[in-house]
Design an enzyme around this catalytic site. Structure first.
Site, PDB file in Angstrom:
ATOM      1  CE  LYS A   1      -4.470  -1.526   1.504  1.00 13.10           C
ATOM      2  NZ  LYS A   1      -5.630  -1.307   2.360  1.00 13.10           N
ATOM      3  CE  LYS A  18      -6.017  -8.550  -2.212  1.00 17.14           C
ATOM      4  NZ  LYS A  18      -6.049  -7.962  -0.877  1.00 17.14           N
ATOM      5  CE  LYS A  69     -11.683  -3.296  -0.087  1.00 19.74           C
ATOM      6  NZ  LYS A  69     -12.338  -3.755   1.101  1.00 19.74           N
TER       7      LYS A  69
HETATM    8  P1  TYM Z   1     -10.136  -6.340   3.515  1.00 14.56           P
HETATM    9  O1  TYM Z   1     -11.190  -5.341   3.793  1.00 14.56           O
HETATM   10  O2  TYM Z   1      -9.062  -5.990   2.564  1.00 14.56           O
HETATM   11  O3  TYM Z   1     -10.755  -7.702   3.047  1.00 14.56           O
HETATM   12  C1  TYM Z   1     -11.823  -8.304   3.736  1.00 14.56           C
HETATM   13  C2  TYM Z   1     -11.679  -9.816   3.811  1.00 14.56           C
HETATM   14  O4  TYM Z   1     -11.737 -10.378   2.502  1.00 14.56           O
HETATM   15  C3  TYM Z   1     -10.582 -11.131   2.232  1.00 14.56           C
HETATM   16  N1  TYM Z   1     -10.223 -10.930   0.838  1.00 14.56           N
HETATM   17  C4  TYM Z   1     -10.007 -11.920  -0.039  1.00 14.56           C
HETATM   18  N2  TYM Z   1     -10.066 -13.253   0.096  1.00 14.56           N
HETATM   19  C5  TYM Z   1      -9.799 -14.010  -1.004  1.00 14.56           C
HETATM   20  N3  TYM Z   1      -9.484 -13.465  -2.206  1.00 14.56           N
HETATM   21  C6  TYM Z   1      -9.423 -12.132  -2.392  1.00 14.56           C
HETATM   22  N4  TYM Z   1      -9.115 -11.618  -3.581  1.00 14.56           N
HETATM   23  C7  TYM Z   1      -9.695 -11.293  -1.267  1.00 14.56           C
HETATM   24  N5  TYM Z   1      -9.732  -9.945  -1.094  1.00 14.56           N
HETATM   25  C8  TYM Z   1     -10.067  -9.750   0.193  1.00 14.56           C
HETATM   26  C9  TYM Z   1      -9.520 -10.597   3.181  1.00 14.56           C
HETATM   27  O5  TYM Z   1      -8.517 -11.542   3.437  1.00 14.56           O
HETATM   28  C10 TYM Z   1     -10.340 -10.268   4.404  1.00 14.56           C
HETATM   29  O6  TYM Z   1     -10.572 -11.421   5.185  1.00 14.56           O
HETATM   30  N6  TYM Z   1      -7.344  -5.777   7.618  1.00 14.56           N
HETATM   31  C11 TYM Z   1      -8.547  -6.383   7.091  1.00 14.56           C
HETATM   32  C12 TYM Z   1      -9.802  -5.912   7.778  1.00 14.56           C
HETATM   33  C13 TYM Z   1      -9.771  -6.077   9.260  1.00 14.56           C
HETATM   34  C14 TYM Z   1      -9.907  -7.281   9.983  1.00 14.56           C
HETATM   35  C15 TYM Z   1      -9.843  -6.905  11.358  1.00 14.56           C
HETATM   36  C16 TYM Z   1     -10.075  -8.602   9.610  1.00 14.56           C
HETATM   37  C17 TYM Z   1      -9.627  -5.064  10.155  1.00 14.56           C
HETATM   38  N7  TYM Z   1      -9.673  -5.576  11.421  1.00 14.56           N
HETATM   39  C18 TYM Z   1      -9.913  -7.871  12.362  1.00 14.56           C
HETATM   40  C19 TYM Z   1     -10.151  -9.548  10.621  1.00 14.56           C
HETATM   41  C20 TYM Z   1     -10.073  -9.180  11.970  1.00 14.56           C
HETATM   42  C21 TYM Z   1      -8.643  -6.028   5.602  1.00 14.56           C
HETATM   43  O7  TYM Z   1      -8.061  -5.097   5.137  1.00 14.56           O
HETATM   44  O8  TYM Z   1      -9.481  -6.803   4.911  1.00 14.56           O
END
Ligand code: TYM
Length: 331
Positions: free
Chosen positions: A115, A197, A200
């Site tokens: 990032k 990957k 969004k």
């Molecule tokens: P974020 O918002 O980027 O993504 C949300 C969840 O979706 C999963 N994910 C994917 N899984 C498979 N293939 C993909 N292409 C893909 N893109 C996203 C991510 O692994 C995630 O599980 N830091 C976290 C958010 C967060 C969080 C937490 C998660 C904040 N606090 C506490 C768990 C516990 C994040 O940026 O996810």
């Protein structure tokens, strides 16, 4: 006597519309685990502002995300669903934990490295300390399990390290959480570039949960594959087709072997639209239910308000314990 259920915490940033990647990597498991565990599912808006957001969009997407969580099958009566900024204990614990996290540990986080390259003109302290806030999210609720996609594994491991360090200094305070990563769908790749990957921020390579059937069909028809014709799972040699196979299996519940043999000898001209159709059918009820729920703002408000109240009660218990252990004077 009924045994106490184990606890789950997970969240998604409302920094863009929910994607098929997030659904297959995370939400699908949240739904599967909601009966067996005591679950908290959060809309992590405080994480989203680590990169610049348009305020009106962030507000709108946070509400849409709640509607989509429910539409995916999460029951607000069974799970605590809430918005992170409504529970101030997240920020409070994050500060304390930041004092037990090494600069070197945060520097090694691959998401930070990615990032900060992408947002080279705006590498904030928030982007750097983001994993500490994530550790606070998890540890506040003494979560046993954190269902996430592959890309979040490193952050959950850091969370464990921080918890272990704190417990080592002050005696047992935090439950050590385990990541829970699906066998199928842990890392869904971009339809336009199967070496990166699905994210969004890449509208053409990414399928959004609210995409129309036409848009989904078009994206799958255009999905990048290779110049062979065999529908075979081989992530090294055939990353595009392997990604489509994963999506198909995660959408239909079929196994890789079943799917490979069902499409044997049929070529990509049949396979790609079939994957599109499977995803269209998966998303149809979600899109329809989310649209209906978005028409009932009062209901959504009641869900996130009740969720924040319940979450704050649990969070406060942990925070008091932590404040006492580090030596703060009780109020
Ligand atoms: P974020 O918002 O980027 O993504 C949300 C969840 O979706 C999963 N994910 C994917 N899984 C498979 N293939 C993909 N292409 C893909 N893109 C996203 C991510 O692994 C995630 O599980 N830091 C976290 C958010 C967060 C969080 C937490 C998660 C904040 N606090 C506490 C768990 C516990 C994040 O940026 O996810």
């Amino acid at each position: 006597m009924e045994e106490k259920k184990k606890r789950i915490f997970s969240g998604i940033q409302p920094s863009g519309d929910l994607t098929l990647g997030s659904y297959m990597g995370a939400i699908k498991n949240w739904v599967a685990l909601q009966d067996e565990y005591d679950c908290l599912y959060c809309i992590v808006d405080m994480h989203a502002i680590t990169v610049r957001q348009v305020p009106a969009d962030l507000r709108k997407r946070s509400l849409e995300q709640l509607a989509q969580y429910i539409a995916c099958g999460l029951d607000p009566d069974k799970n605590i669903m809430f918005i992170q900024s409504h529970v101030p204990q997240h920020a409070e614990l994050s500060w304390v934990l930041g004092c037990y996290t090494q600069f070197g540990e945060l520097s090694r986080m691959t998401q930070f490295k990615d990032k900060s390259q992408k947002h080279a003109d705006n590498i904030t302290a928030g982007l750097f300390t983001y994993p500490v806030l994530m550790a606070a999210d998890i540890l506040l609720y003494q979560a046993d399990l954190v269902p996430v996609g592959q890309d979040q594994k490193q952050h959950v491991e850091l969370c464990r390290d921080i918890a272990q360090r704190f417990n080592g200094v002050y005696s047992d305070t935090f439950t050590l959480p385990e990541p829970f990563i699906p066998k199928m769908g842990a890392r869904i790749m971009s339809l336009g570039d199967p070496s990166s990957k699905m994210s969004k921020s890449d509208p053409e390579g990414c399928v959004y949960l609210m995409d129309s059937p036409d848009a989904v069909a078009r994206k799958f028809k255009r999905a990048v594959t290779d110049c062979e014709t065999a529908v075979r799972f081989d992530p090294e040699q055939k990353p595009g087709v392997s990604n489509l196979l994963t999506i198909y299996c995660a959408a239909t519940g079929k196994t890789l072997a079943e799917t490979e043999s069902a499409f044997a000898g049929q070529g990509y001209g049949v396979f790609k639209p079939a994957v599109g159709d499977a995803v269209i059918e998966l998303l149809r009820p979600i899109r329809e239910e989310a649209t209906r729920l978005l028409g009932d703002k009062a209901y959504l408000e009641s869900v996130y308000r009740a969720g924040a109240e319940r979450a704050a009660r649990l969070a406060e218990k942990t925070l008091r314990k932590v404040y006492k252990k580090v030596g703060f004077v009780a109020k």
